[in-house]
Structure formats: C-alpha cells, structure tokens
Write an enzyme that holds these catalytic residues in place. Structure first.
Site, PDB file in Angstrom:
ATOM      1  N   GLY A   1       0.832  21.145 -13.447  1.00  0.00           N
ATOM      2  CA  GLY A   1       1.822  20.494 -14.297  1.00  0.00           C
ATOM      3  C   GLY A   1       3.003  21.415 -14.535  1.00  0.00           C
TER       4      GLY A   1
ATOM      5  N   CYS B   1      -3.734  25.330 -10.598  1.00  0.00           N
ATOM      6  CA  CYS B   1      -2.446  25.788 -11.133  1.00  0.00           C
ATOM      7  C   CYS B   1      -2.452  25.781 -12.665  1.00  0.00           C
ATOM      8  CB  CYS B   1      -1.312  24.947 -10.539  1.00  0.00           C
ATOM      9  SG  CYS B   1       0.319  25.715 -10.693  1.00  0.00           S
ATOM     10  N   TYR B   2      -1.706  24.878 -13.296  1.00  0.00           N
ATOM     11  CA  TYR B   2      -1.721  24.787 -14.759  1.00  0.00           C
ATOM     12  C   TYR B   2      -3.132  24.550 -15.278  1.00  0.00           C
ATOM     13  CZ  TYR B   2      -0.782  22.896 -19.454  1.00  0.00           C
ATOM     14  OH  TYR B   2      -0.779  22.658 -20.823  1.00  0.00           O
TER      15      TYR B   2
ATOM     16  N   HIS C   1      -2.059  25.252  -4.797  1.00  0.00           N
ATOM     17  CA  HIS C   1      -2.294  23.822  -4.602  1.00  0.00           C
ATOM     18  C   HIS C   1      -3.010  23.582  -3.267  1.00  0.00           C
ATOM     19  CE1 HIS C   1       0.016  22.215  -8.017  1.00  0.00           C
ATOM     20  NE2 HIS C   1       0.779  23.274  -7.851  1.00  0.00           N
TER      21      HIS C   1
ATOM     22  N   GLU D   1      -4.234  20.839  -2.257  1.00  0.00           N
ATOM     23  CA  GLU D   1      -4.075  19.448  -1.831  1.00  0.00           C
ATOM     24  C   GLU D   1      -2.865  19.207  -0.935  1.00  0.00           C
ATOM     25  OE1 GLU D   1      -1.983  19.672  -5.904  1.00  0.00           O
ATOM     26  OE2 GLU D   1      -3.592  20.673  -4.808  1.00  0.00           O
TER      27      GLU D   1
ATOM     28  N   SER E   1       3.456 -13.010  -2.074  1.00  0.00           N
ATOM     29  CA  SER E   1       4.818 -12.552  -1.813  1.00  0.00           C
ATOM     30  C   SER E   1       5.133 -12.525  -0.335  1.00  0.00           C
ATOM     31  CB  SER E   1       5.011 -11.146  -2.386  1.00  0.00           C
ATOM     32  OG  SER E   1       4.227 -10.209  -1.664  1.00  0.00           O
ATOM     33  N   GLY E   2       4.100 -12.598   0.489  1.00  0.00           N
ATOM     34  CA  GLY E   2       4.276 -12.432   1.925  1.00  0.00           C
ATOM     35  C   GLY E   2       4.001 -11.018   2.374  1.00  0.00           C
TER      36      GLY E   2
ATOM     37  N   ASP F   1      -0.229  -6.575   0.318  1.00  0.00           N
ATOM     38  CA  ASP F   1      -1.060  -6.456  -0.879  1.00  0.00           C
ATOM     39  C   ASP F   1      -1.508  -7.814  -1.413  1.00  0.00           C
ATOM     40  OD1 ASP F   1      -0.276  -3.831  -0.507  1.00  0.00           O
ATOM     41  OD2 ASP F   1       1.316  -3.948  -1.996  1.00  0.00           O
TER      42      ASP F   1
ATOM     43  N   THR G   1      -1.457 -10.651   0.078  1.00  0.00           N
ATOM     44  CA  THR G   1      -2.198 -11.402   1.091  1.00  0.00           C
ATOM     45  C   THR G   1      -3.657 -10.966   1.142  1.00  0.00           C
ATOM     46  OG1 THR G   1      -0.191 -11.693   2.410  1.00  0.00           O
ATOM     47  CG2 THR G   1      -2.297 -11.999   3.530  1.00  0.00           C
TER      48      THR G   1
ATOM     49  N   LYS H   1      -2.374   1.980  -0.533  1.00  0.00           N
ATOM     50  CA  LYS H   1      -1.943   1.049   0.505  1.00  0.00           C
ATOM     51  C   LYS H   1      -2.812   1.130   1.766  1.00  0.00           C
ATOM     52  CE  LYS H   1       1.555  -1.106   0.808  1.00  0.00           C
ATOM     53  NZ  LYS H   1       1.900  -2.532   0.576  1.00  0.00           N
TER      54      LYS H   1
END
Length: 534
Positions: free
Chosen positions: A60, A91-92, A180, A182, A235-236, A239, A241, A389
C-alpha cells in the site's frame, strides 16, 4: 457464488491500497487456488466468516508511522495464531506485521524502488528450495524499512543494499516479503508464491471452473426457487451472455432476456448480436428499441459519470417496463434481474483503505455497480461477480458458448457514450465514431491481430483540426485509436502496432469518413490511465 460455499481452500487478501493487490488475487487463482480480496480494515468477523486458510496482507502507499495509516482489525493476530492461519505480509503488509508485533520500522536511509537484487541468508521457509547466497531479481517499492524484528522472527533474505527483504516466524506461521512477488518484474516471484502456498501452507489446488459451474447452478436454483421468473439484461458482450447462458441452464424458460438498443451500439451491433443469440445460443431474447428514449436523456450531458448514471437509471426503467409487459403476458411478475458484473467491477468500486470513506473513491461508476437506482424493484442476481474476464471465458467454453463470441473484445455497458468525449447527441458524433471504429476493428481482424489484443476501439474527441483534403482546407474531427493487451482488465499495456498498419488504417479512415481529417493513437498504459477514455 457464495464464497463460503466454495469447496476449496481460500487464500484471503487484505487490501491496503497497493496498485498490485488484484494481481495477487489473479496469480493465486492461476495456481488453481481460490482467492478473494477484501478491504484491509475489514472487521475481524468479516475475515473469520470466510474461513481462510491463508491471509495475505497487501502492499500500500501508506507509512506505518502515519497516525491514520490503515491496519488489520483488533484481534487479528490472536485469531490467526489460535487457529493456525498462515499469514504473509507483502511490502506494507510486512511492515505492518513487524510494527504491530513489537518490532521497529524506520524511514529507510536508502529507499528502494524498482528492480533490485536480493540475497538468500537462510535456506528455509519462503526460500526452502534456495541455497544460502542465492540471488534473484525482485521488484521493490518502499521508503520505510525494518530496523528491528519482533521476538521470534528472523531474516531470511536481504537486498543488495542490506535492507531486510524477507522474514519469518515459523512457530507463529507469519511470513513477510518486502518486495512484490506478484509482478512480472520479479521473475521468480510466482515460484515463491507457489512454494509458499503448496509446500509451506499445504494448500490444495482445487479451484476448478467445472466446480464453479455446478455451484453456480445450485445457488441460482436455490435463490430463484421453483416458480419465480427472471429478466436478464443482455448487452451483447461476453459477460452478460455467459451469465444468461448459465442462468438459462439453471432455470430454463423462466429466464426472459432483453436486449436494449439504446442508440449507443457499435456499427450493426444490433443485427449481429441478435443473430448470434437466436441462431447460436438459442436464448429467448426480446429486442427493445429505445434509441430516442436514451438519446433524449443524454442530450447536453458531457460529464462521463453523469452519463453512466443516467444510462444505468434508464436501463432499469426499461427493464421495469419490460417486466410489467411480461407480467401481463405470463400472469406472474418477474422477481430478479441478471447482470454480468465481474470481480474487477467490484474491486474498482471498493473504498480504498486509509481513505476515511465508507464509499468508493470513484474510478468510474460501473453501470452494474454504481449506476443503479436505490429504489430498483428487481432483485439482482450476479453469478459472475467473483470471476475475472478470462475465468468467465473459461466458464463460457464449458457452457458451449461459441468461441468466436467469447473472444469478442470487452464493450462498456454505457456503450459509445463513454467513447464520445462530450455530448453524444451533438452533430453526427455517434455515426462518425461507428464508421471509424468499424474500419479500425476490421483492419485488426484482417491483419490477424484481433486475438492478440485485449481490447481495441476508437474514440471521438471533442476537437476539430485543420487539414487538407482534395486540395481544400478542412476543419474536421479528430479521432483516437486505442488498443491494449491485458489479462484481466485491471492493468493494461498499449499494443505496439507496426507503423505500416497504423499508416494504412489512418489513410483508410480519412479517405472513408469525410468528417475526419486527423487520427491519433493512445499509447498510455493502465495505470496511470484507464482503458476507456471517457
């Protein structure tokens, strides 16, 4: 999806405001381990109710010396020790552990930012597979440093400048990394996380999308019950769909989908999407023409936040009206509304720790998070709200959604309203943007680049420039082209097109769309920018 019902070991991330926090969540899920992110200042009960096996304290921007610096809840350390919970501070998060357990953190004499080498001092814990003296490149981002460790802790690695880089207390099951792991700038970071989770903590890799599908169907059936009817806002996009296909699998013909043409769709989007819904997905879809309704409400509006909220409100108005008509038709009032909200939507709408707010410092009001009216009559079902996603695409493949549809680039809920900077009803802005966007996207497909890009689109800028076309002076519109690569939409890099491709596209746009005489490219990453312009 109820996280308490997920049959998988949970790694819980307490978010203290790092720009990389979501990456920790993604990296852990990529190891087939379920992970969630909640505010670092969450009450202890919010943590214990989730029953995590591992808790990670994120980095952070704060200093533990500041009086208003965020911290974990009172009793957290005692709960973790009593229940044998593994805790990793990054880290923090490391500095917070050190300070709260009786150590000392001071302002570093030499601050460490960017790529840095660390040296392993002890072959144990986080570095159980390493040898003393082994070196590795990591990504540092800290101004404070550990000066004195709490009782029972030991240093297992230091930076090349001598700063503490990794600590542990084996008996307490508390560990810490000053860097970090990640981010991709720490090449061996994923190996360290993998070893920590599987070898140190004994976590099982049991997070599988097939299990999520079964769990979601069960939850949807229990939520909706045997008789209630559900409306789904299509919406087309991928997600909504996938969400619709999932709910349809759970409750069948009691799902009623509605696709709204709000006048803010891409070139021939209505025709293309309805064809896919009917011919490929076999979903029960009603198309509502609300072009005039939406555009009249947006006339004169230039603020992107206001646009989003107007669109969110009008969507709900349309759904309520659709629900009323449906009630007259089937003799039963619909009770629920399905939306394709994703985890990044939720994360970006969360309050930042240490901000002193009980609400989000708004990056943007998502149409399905921040733009919904409080008096909405329909109850929400959001089956994808804990997924990223790429995970939604995995789920879609299991549900046999056509791969070509799943590979479609994301399209914002407010549509072209957030890609026309300014009043969407002014002049022919929407039509110009549709034509430019179609040329850009089709050129990308023709070049075989579409699947290599996370998202690509054109933006209509609220400026005009002087040009020369047909030996005449013109004063026409400027458009921008945006294309990015990303894994989950939370961070992104701009896509590096070859110069010849850009030259061809710019020529084609200016020759085909008479209202445009200048094309520019956006080469900004996220952060500092967002993907969409607005």
């Amino acid at each position: 999806m109820d996280p308490k019902e997920v049959k998988s070991d949970l790694v819980l991330i307490l978010d203290f405001g790092s720009q990389y926090t979501h990456l920790i969540t993604r990296r852990i899920r990529s190891l087939s381990v379920f992970s969630l992110c909640i505010s670092g200042t969450s009450p202890l009960k919010a943590i214990t109710d989730l029953n995590p096996q591992v808790v990670i304290l994120s980095g952070g921007p704060h200093s533990v010396h500041a009086s208003d610096s965020p911290s974990f809840a009172a009793g957290f350390v005692e709960w973790a020790e009593a229940n044998g919970i593994f805790v990793l501070g990054i880290c923090y998060g490391l500095q917070l552990i050190v300070q709260r357990l009786g150590g000392v953190v001071k302002v570093g004499e030499k601050q460490e930012y960017g790529r840095m080498e660390i040296v392993v001092e002890k072959s144990k814990g986080l570095f159980g597979t390493k040898k003393v003296g082994d070196r590795q490149a990591v990504w540092m981002s800290h101004g404070d440093e550990v000066a004195k460790l709490p009782e029972g802790f030991e240093v297992v690695a230091r930076s090349q400048q001598g700063a503490v880089a990794a600590v542990e207390n084996h008996s307490k099951k508390f560990y810490g990394l000053q860097y970090h792991p990640e981010v991709t700038h720490s090449p061996e970071g994923m190996e360290t996380l993998r070893y920590f989770l599987f070898d140190v903590c004994g976590i099982t890799a049991s997070w599988k999308m097939e299990n999520i599908l079964d769990e979601e169907i069960k939850v949807i059936k229990e939520t909706v019950g045997p008789d209630a009817h559900v409306i789904c806002a299509l919406s087309g996009g991928v997600d909504s769909t996938v969400a619709a296909t999932l709910v349809h699998k759970a409750i069948g013909e009691r799902l009623h989908c509605v696709f709204v043409d709000n006048g803010l769709l891409r070139y021939k989007e209505r025709e293309r999407v309805m064809e896919t819904f009917e011919n490929d997905l076999h979903l029960p879809v009603t198309c509502v023409d609300a072009v005039d309704h939406f555009l009249s409400k947006l006339k004169g509006v230039v603020d992107p936040e206001e646009k989003r909220k107007i669109i969110g409100k009008e969507f709900i108005s349309i759904f309520d009206s659709f629900g009323h008509d449906l009630e007259l038709k089937i003799g039963k009032k619909p009770s629920y509304l399905v939306q394709g909200t994703l985890y990044p939507d939720v994360i970006e709408s969360c309050p930042p720790p240490g901000s002193g707010r009980n609400h989000s410092h708004t990056i943007k009001s998502h149409h399905n998070v921040g733009g919904l009216p409080k008096d909405m009559k329909l109850k929400l079902i959001e089956p994808l709200k804990l997924l990223f996603k790429d995970e939604v695409r995995q789920l879609g493949r299991i549900l046999n959604v056509p791969d070509a549809f799943l590979k479609r680039h994301p399209f914002p809920g407010p549509g072209l309203a957030v890609r026309v900077l300014g009043d969407v009803t002014e002049g022919n802005a929407l039509e110009v943007l549709r034509q430019v966007d179609e040329i850009f996207i089709q050129s990308i497909k023709d070049a075989g680049l579409y699947d290599s890009i996370w998202q690509a689109f054109a933006v209509f800028l609220p400026i005009k420039s002087v040009g020369v076309q047909g030996d005449q002076r013109t004063h026409s519109h400027v458009v921008a082209l945006r294309a990015v690569t990303s894994q989950d939409g939370m961070t992104a890099d701009w896509f590096n097109f070859e110069h010849q491709f850009l030259d061809n596209v710019a020529r084609k746009i200016c020759n085909s769309v008479r209202a445009v005489n200048r094309v520019v490219q956006d080469i900004t990453s996220k952060p500092p920018s967002t993907i969409e312009w607005e």
